[in-house]
Design a protein around this motif. Sequence first.
Motif, PDB file in Angstrom:
ATOM      1  N   TYR A  28       0.856  -1.184   0.000  1.00  0.00           N
ATOM      2  CA  TYR A  28       0.000   0.000   0.000  1.00  0.00           C
ATOM      3  C   TYR A  28       0.889   1.229   0.000  1.00  0.00           C
ATOM      4  O   TYR A  28       1.945   1.260   0.655  1.00  0.00           O
ATOM      5  N   ASP A  31      -0.833   6.506  -2.632  1.00  0.00           N
ATOM      6  CA  ASP A  31      -1.845   6.593  -3.691  1.00  0.00           C
ATOM      7  C   ASP A  31      -3.118   5.847  -3.346  1.00  0.00           C
ATOM      8  O   ASP A  31      -4.133   5.993  -4.027  1.00  0.00           O
ATOM      9  N   ASP A  32      -3.057   4.990  -2.307  1.00  0.00           N
ATOM     10  CA  ASP A  32      -4.252   4.250  -1.877  1.00  0.00           C
ATOM     11  C   ASP A  32      -5.084   5.166  -0.991  1.00  0.00           C
ATOM     12  O   ASP A  32      -5.003   5.129   0.235  1.00  0.00           O
ATOM     13  N   SER A  33      -5.878   5.971  -1.642  1.00  0.00           N
ATOM     14  CA  SER A  33      -6.604   7.018  -0.925  1.00  0.00           C
ATOM     15  C   SER A  33      -7.788   6.460  -0.166  1.00  0.00           C
ATOM     16  O   SER A  33      -8.352   5.425  -0.507  1.00  0.00           O
ATOM     17  N   ALA A  34      -8.163   7.153   0.890  1.00  0.00           N
ATOM     18  CA  ALA A  34      -9.353   6.864   1.690  1.00  0.00           C
ATOM     19  C   ALA A  34      -9.889   8.196   2.186  1.00  0.00           C
ATOM     20  O   ALA A  34      -9.151   9.185   2.268  1.00  0.00           O
ATOM     21  N   ASP A  81     -12.144   1.893   4.953  1.00  0.00           N
ATOM     22  CA  ASP A  81     -13.053   2.440   3.947  1.00  0.00           C
ATOM     23  C   ASP A  81     -13.776   1.333   3.182  1.00  0.00           C
ATOM     24  O   ASP A  81     -14.987   1.387   2.984  1.00  0.00           O
ATOM     25  N   GLU A  82     -13.037   0.327   2.745  1.00  0.00           N
ATOM     26  CA  GLU A  82     -13.647  -0.763   1.977  1.00  0.00           C
ATOM     27  C   GLU A  82     -14.649  -1.536   2.826  1.00  0.00           C
ATOM     28  O   GLU A  82     -15.726  -1.928   2.357  1.00  0.00           O
ATOM     29  N   GLU A 114      -6.344   2.412   6.769  1.00  0.00           N
ATOM     30  CA  GLU A 114      -7.303   3.412   6.294  1.00  0.00           C
ATOM     31  C   GLU A 114      -8.081   2.881   5.081  1.00  0.00           C
ATOM     32  O   GLU A 114      -9.297   3.076   4.979  1.00  0.00           O
ATOM     33  N   ARG A 115      -7.385   2.218   4.171  1.00  0.00           N
ATOM     34  CA  ARG A 115      -8.062   1.677   2.986  1.00  0.00           C
ATOM     35  C   ARG A 115      -9.005   0.542   3.383  1.00  0.00           C
ATOM     36  O   ARG A 115     -10.138   0.458   2.885  1.00  0.00           O
ATOM     37  N   TRP A 151      -1.696   3.297   5.554  1.00  0.00           N
ATOM     38  CA  TRP A 151      -2.428   3.234   4.286  1.00  0.00           C
ATOM     39  C   TRP A 151      -3.290   1.985   4.220  1.00  0.00           C
ATOM     40  O   TRP A 151      -4.407   2.021   3.724  1.00  0.00           O
ATOM     41  N   TYR A 152      -2.762   0.881   4.731  1.00  0.00           N
ATOM     42  CA  TYR A 152      -3.531  -0.370   4.710  1.00  0.00           C
ATOM     43  C   TYR A 152      -4.774  -0.265   5.585  1.00  0.00           C
ATOM     44  O   TYR A 152      -5.891  -0.586   5.158  1.00  0.00           O
TER      45      TYR A 152
END
Length: 601
Positions: A61, A64-67, A388-389, A384-385, A381-382
């Motif tokens: 991650y 760029d892996d936005s949330a 969100d998912e 947060e993504r 990043w992991y």
Amino acid sequence: MTVLPDDGLSLAAEFPDATHEQWQRLVEGVLRKSGKEVSGAAAEDALSTTLEDGLRARPLYTADDSAPDPGLPGFAPFVRGGRPEGNTLGGWDVRQQHTAADGAAVLGDLENGVTSLWLVAGADGIPVSSLDRVLDGVYLDLAPVVLDAGRDVEPAARELLRLYQERGVAKEAARGNLGGDPLGHEARTGDGGFDFAPVAALAGLCAEEYPGLRALTVDALPYHEAGGSAAQELGSSLATGVAYLRELTEAGLSVQQAVAQLEFRYSATADQFLTIAKLRAARRLWARVTEVCGAPGGQVQHAVTSPVMMSRRDPWVNMLRTTVATLAAGVGGADAVTVLPFDHALGLPDAFARRIARNTSTILVEESHLSRVIDPAGGSWYVERLTDELAHAGWEFFQWIEREGGQAAALRSGRLGQDLARTWEARSAKLAERREPVTGVSEFPNLAERLVERAPAPVPPSGGLPRVRRDEAFEVLRARSDAHLAATGSRPRIFLAALGPAAAHTARLTFASNLFQAGGIEPVTEGAFEDSGATEVCLCSSDTLYEERAAEVAGELKATGAGHVFLAGRPGQYPDVNAYVFAGCDAVAVLSATLDRMGVS
């Protein structure tokens, strides 16, 4: 936190910048060595892990892996915590469950680190008439009490309120939850005739007179214990919470008062990142619900270490599982955490098990200082993504329930149960194939262990959604072996025939030994097959030696009385080899059929 001055110097200044494409090319090289010719995004996908709910955990991650912006702790959407200070002031609320009328155990817990009590009362636990005795010596103005009384919620709540009055506890000093949860009770029992009016009356009383008491619990454990995924647990909790808001506002409470009467209960599993993301996503989703209802607010969360993950064999490993789950609950921002004792699946916990359970939180809070940082996973990043998912997956399931007519309608139609069952069926296949290993059960079992015995616990309510466990399929196999041992004095056996030197056979010999012991079948590796007392055999060696000797050795074994010959390795064309066992095979089906042939009922 110490902030270093920006002096224009970079710690990595001497190293060239690495790009995502460079990393992908390195991955391609590694995969090529294993025989996989993939490139670009496909190479990255090959290293991804498939999760439930259609989610995937990728190997890398980046920024760029936005949330969506998670906001600040204590402010909408409450992803980073329900309070600005988080749990930094004193750690999370250490809440222990009690199902038996044992006042000494209650006092022992409170004297040694527990900060609130979760009492299972009524027909399925502590008799309502025994609450006075169980709480004898408890300072009710200091120790919050959370009730879980099912259909007996009204008499149990009235008895607790009577004790507050009798013992001179000021109404503003009372803390806890009266535990009204009609839909949770229906999910457990299938009993849909629960009158909500008494629960609404208790909520009105708390709203008007007891500011520190809540009247309702939104318990998502029934859906988790029925095999549901994280998103199904989230969606069910939202649908239940919305149903209660409708009932309470119809009974005369304002939306703000109704929101303040709910506390949410979620499972915490040994999948630490999924648990962290689930608790963060739950707060975000509930913030959206309350915003739409016109009374924006946070979610009070009670996390309970998962009963589904608790094993009956080698139960000491449960200490490790609950430690990881508790860490995840704390990092995820739970307000209260219950650590189930390691012997929870075996009956009433003993004093040692209760001590280990409460000390799990104490060590993480007091010695590991886990609560001193607010939302320690925030910014990953992991995480947060994944948050969100998972929030989107949970919201989608919530919307499905609402289209079905709401939580009660989804339960009564059976559609919700069917959806949970499909999820559990898919997960059961992974468990059977040991793609989701259970240490001490499906992996590294100990046939010589002495079973831990405990006094029986009160029988939990049933009749509604099932209660599943990860170990259940293997537990059936082990129970068959135990019965055979009791009846004959020995366990069913299989002879492991090692071909060639240790370097050639050790890996597959170890694999086969673990596999068959998971079904209660004792592996024999010494001596000759004729002297082993076994009727079945498994060849263990390298692919090269199989090509040279497997057909010959299998034929010889059949000639000396072997009724069934396995080969540890991928299926091939070897005469007299009846079946193959390999990583990813259906271990439960193989072991069950083997016990059948051995006459182990």
